[in-house]
Design a protein around this motif. Structure first.
Motif, PDB file in Angstrom:
ATOM      1  N   ILE A   1      -0.204  -2.774  -2.875  1.00 27.56           N
ATOM      2  CA  ILE A   1      -0.224  -1.938  -1.675  1.00 27.56           C
ATOM      3  C   ILE A   1       0.253  -0.531  -2.017  1.00 27.56           C
ATOM      4  O   ILE A   1      -0.340   0.465  -1.587  1.00 27.56           O
ATOM      5  N   VAL A   2       1.319  -0.435  -2.805  1.00 31.92           N
ATOM      6  CA  VAL A   2       1.836   0.875  -3.215  1.00 31.92           C
ATOM      7  C   VAL A   2       0.777   1.638  -4.002  1.00 31.92           C
ATOM      8  O   VAL A   2       0.575   2.840  -3.794  1.00 31.92           O
ATOM      9  N   GLU A   3       0.094   0.949  -4.884  1.00 32.06           N
ATOM     10  CA  GLU A   3      -0.954   1.595  -5.687  1.00 32.06           C
ATOM     11  C   GLU A   3      -2.076   2.124  -4.793  1.00 32.06           C
ATOM     12  O   GLU A   3      -2.590   3.233  -5.014  1.00 32.06           O
ATOM     13  N   LEU A   4      -2.452   1.364  -3.781  1.00 35.24           N
ATOM     14  CA  LEU A   4      -3.483   1.829  -2.847  1.00 35.24           C
ATOM     15  C   LEU A   4      -3.036   3.098  -2.133  1.00 35.24           C
ATOM     16  O   LEU A   4      -3.825   4.024  -1.927  1.00 35.24           O
ATOM     17  N   CYS A   5      -1.761   3.144  -1.767  1.00 37.82           N
ATOM     18  CA  CYS A   5      -1.229   4.324  -1.075  1.00 37.82           C
ATOM     19  C   CYS A   5      -1.170   5.532  -2.010  1.00 37.82           C
ATOM     20  O   CYS A   5      -1.453   6.655  -1.599  1.00 37.82           O
ATOM     21  N   ARG A   6      -0.815   5.303  -3.257  1.00 42.73           N
ATOM     22  CA  ARG A   6      -0.682   6.405  -4.220  1.00 42.73           C
ATOM     23  C   ARG A   6      -2.023   7.004  -4.614  1.00 42.73           C
ATOM     24  O   ARG A   6      -2.095   8.174  -4.961  1.00 42.73           O
ATOM     25  N   ARG A   7      -3.074   6.198  -4.602  1.00 46.84           N
ATOM     26  CA  ARG A   7      -4.402   6.700  -4.972  1.00 46.84           C
ATOM     27  C   ARG A   7      -4.838   7.843  -4.073  1.00 46.84           C
ATOM     28  O   ARG A   7      -5.549   8.737  -4.502  1.00 46.84           O
ATOM     29  N   GLY A   8      -4.437   7.768  -2.814  1.00 45.87           N
ATOM     30  CA  GLY A   8      -4.765   8.829  -1.878  1.00 45.87           C
ATOM     31  C   GLY A   8      -6.077   8.642  -1.149  1.00 45.87           C
ATOM     32  O   GLY A   8      -6.475   9.506  -0.368  1.00 45.87           O
ATOM     33  N   ASP A   9      -6.767   7.526  -1.378  1.00 47.05           N
ATOM     34  CA  ASP A   9      -8.029   7.274  -0.677  1.00 47.05           C
ATOM     35  C   ASP A   9      -7.782   7.119   0.828  1.00 47.05           C
ATOM     36  O   ASP A   9      -8.562   7.598   1.642  1.00 47.05           O
ATOM     37  N   ARG A  10      -6.704   6.407   1.128  1.00 49.89           N
ATOM     38  CA  ARG A  10      -6.373   6.115   2.524  1.00 49.89           C
ATOM     39  C   ARG A  10      -4.916   6.498   2.779  1.00 49.89           C
ATOM     40  O   ARG A  10      -4.096   6.497   1.875  1.00 49.89           O
ATOM     41  N   SER A  11      -4.604   6.748   4.026  1.00 51.63           N
ATOM     42  CA  SER A  11      -3.229   7.076   4.396  1.00 51.63           C
ATOM     43  C   SER A  11      -2.395   5.795   4.411  1.00 51.63           C
ATOM     44  O   SER A  11      -2.937   4.679   4.424  1.00 51.63           O
ATOM     45  N   VAL A  12      -1.082   5.971   4.419  1.00 54.30           N
ATOM     46  CA  VAL A  12      -0.180   4.812   4.488  1.00 54.30           C
ATOM     47  C   VAL A  12      -0.461   4.021   5.755  1.00 54.30           C
ATOM     48  O   VAL A  12      -0.524   2.788   5.743  1.00 54.30           O
ATOM     49  N   GLY A  13      -0.662   4.734   6.843  1.00 53.87           N
ATOM     50  CA  GLY A  13      -0.959   4.069   8.118  1.00 53.87           C
ATOM     51  C   GLY A  13      -2.234   3.244   8.062  1.00 53.87           C
ATOM     52  O   GLY A  13      -2.291   2.136   8.596  1.00 53.87           O
ATOM     53  N   GLN A  14      -3.255   3.773   7.396  1.00 49.60           N
ATOM     54  CA  GLN A  14      -4.527   3.057   7.295  1.00 49.60           C
ATOM     55  C   GLN A  14      -4.391   1.817   6.409  1.00 49.60           C
ATOM     56  O   GLN A  14      -4.925   0.758   6.736  1.00 49.60           O
ATOM     57  N   VAL A  15      -3.671   1.944   5.300  1.00 45.96           N
ATOM     58  CA  VAL A  15      -3.443   0.790   4.419  1.00 45.96           C
ATOM     59  C   VAL A  15      -2.685  -0.292   5.183  1.00 45.96           C
ATOM     60  O   VAL A  15      -3.037  -1.478   5.125  1.00 45.96           O
ATOM     61  N   ALA A  16      -1.655   0.123   5.924  1.00 46.09           N
ATOM     62  CA  ALA A  16      -0.868  -0.841   6.703  1.00 46.09           C
ATOM     63  C   ALA A  16      -1.750  -1.557   7.721  1.00 46.09           C
ATOM     64  O   ALA A  16      -1.686  -2.781   7.872  1.00 46.09           O
ATOM     65  N   LYS A  17      -2.587  -0.794   8.395  1.00 48.58           N
ATOM     66  CA  LYS A  17      -3.483  -1.370   9.407  1.00 48.58           C
ATOM     67  C   LYS A  17      -4.485  -2.330   8.767  1.00 48.58           C
ATOM     68  O   LYS A  17      -4.728  -3.415   9.280  1.00 48.58           O
ATOM     69  N   ASP A  18      -5.052  -1.932   7.620  1.00 48.86           N
ATOM     70  CA  ASP A  18      -6.053  -2.757   6.946  1.00 48.86           C
ATOM     71  C   ASP A  18      -5.490  -4.111   6.507  1.00 48.86           C
ATOM     72  O   ASP A  18      -6.210  -5.109   6.488  1.00 48.86           O
ATOM     73  N   PHE A  19      -4.212  -4.146   6.136  1.00 44.94           N
ATOM     74  CA  PHE A  19      -3.606  -5.386   5.639  1.00 44.94           C
ATOM     75  C   PHE A  19      -2.684  -6.050   6.656  1.00 44.94           C
ATOM     76  O   PHE A  19      -1.918  -6.947   6.324  1.00 44.94           O
ATOM     77  N   ASP A  20      -2.739  -5.596   7.907  1.00 40.10           N
ATOM     78  CA  ASP A  20      -1.920  -6.140   8.991  1.00 40.10           C
ATOM     79  C   ASP A  20      -0.428  -6.111   8.631  1.00 40.10           C
ATOM     80  O   ASP A  20       0.279  -7.113   8.725  1.00 40.10           O
ATOM     81  N   LEU A  21       0.023  -4.938   8.188  1.00 38.09           N
ATOM     82  CA  LEU A  21       1.419  -4.729   7.835  1.00 38.09           C
ATOM     83  C   LEU A  21       1.987  -3.653   8.748  1.00 38.09           C
ATOM     84  O   LEU A  21       1.234  -2.881   9.346  1.00 38.09           O
ATOM     85  N   THR A  22       3.311  -3.581   8.821  1.00 43.13           N
ATOM     86  CA  THR A  22       3.897  -2.481   9.580  1.00 43.13           C
ATOM     87  C   THR A  22       3.928  -1.245   8.693  1.00 43.13           C
ATOM     88  O   THR A  22       4.148  -1.330   7.479  1.00 43.13           O
ATOM     89  N   GLU A  23       3.706  -0.101   9.314  1.00 42.59           N
ATOM     90  CA  GLU A  23       3.693   1.151   8.562  1.00 42.59           C
ATOM     91  C   GLU A  23       5.063   1.409   7.936  1.00 42.59           C
ATOM     92  O   GLU A  23       5.154   1.912   6.818  1.00 42.59           O
ATOM     93  N   THR A  24       6.117   1.040   8.644  1.00 39.75           N
ATOM     94  CA  THR A  24       7.473   1.233   8.130  1.00 39.75           C
ATOM     95  C   THR A  24       7.692   0.448   6.848  1.00 39.75           C
ATOM     96  O   THR A  24       8.273   0.962   5.888  1.00 39.75           O
ATOM     97  N   ALA A  25       7.229  -0.789   6.813  1.00 35.58           N
ATOM     98  CA  ALA A  25       7.397  -1.619   5.618  1.00 35.58           C
ATOM     99  C   ALA A  25       6.667  -1.002   4.428  1.00 35.58           C
ATOM    100  O   ALA A  25       7.215  -0.915   3.323  1.00 35.58           O
TER     101      ALA A  25
END
Length: 99
Positions: free
Chosen positions: A20-44
């Motif tokens: 998940i961290v790697e997906l966020c670091r790539r910059g393709d998607r925002s942290v919020g979008q990654v969280a939403k895509d994987f049904d996670l909280t943005e804070t986590a």
């Protein structure tokens, strides 16, 4: 206004968090979008990214290894305090018995 139902607490493997961290670091998607895509909280997800930055030395703070060591030392300290408390009570009990 009704309250939202609390989510059950879930645990994730360190491998999953790293992905998940790697997906966020790539910059393709925002942290919020990654969280939403994987049904996670943005804070986590933000916390995982922050901890990964600390572990990599990019940010100041306690590394994961230091956090684990601190938790272990606190557990040991609590156990030792309980042992000392038991010994104090036993000493008081036996001191009373010998009088």
């Amino acid at each position: 206004m009704g309250k939202k139902k609390a989510r059950p607490r879930r645990s994730f493997t360190s491998e999953f968090k790293a992905e998940i961290v790697e997906l966020c670091r790539r910059g393709d998607r925002s942290v919020g979008q990654v969280a939403k895509d994987f049904d996670l909280t943005e804070t986590a997800v933000r916390d995982w990214v922050k901890q990964a930055e600390i572990d990599a030395g990019e940010r100041n703070g306690l590394t994961s290894a230091e956090r684990e060591e601190l938790a272990a030392l606190r557990r040991e300290n609590r156990r030792l305090r309980e042992d000392v408390d038991i010994l104090k009570r036993a000493t008081a009990f036996f001191a009373k018995e010998t009088r």
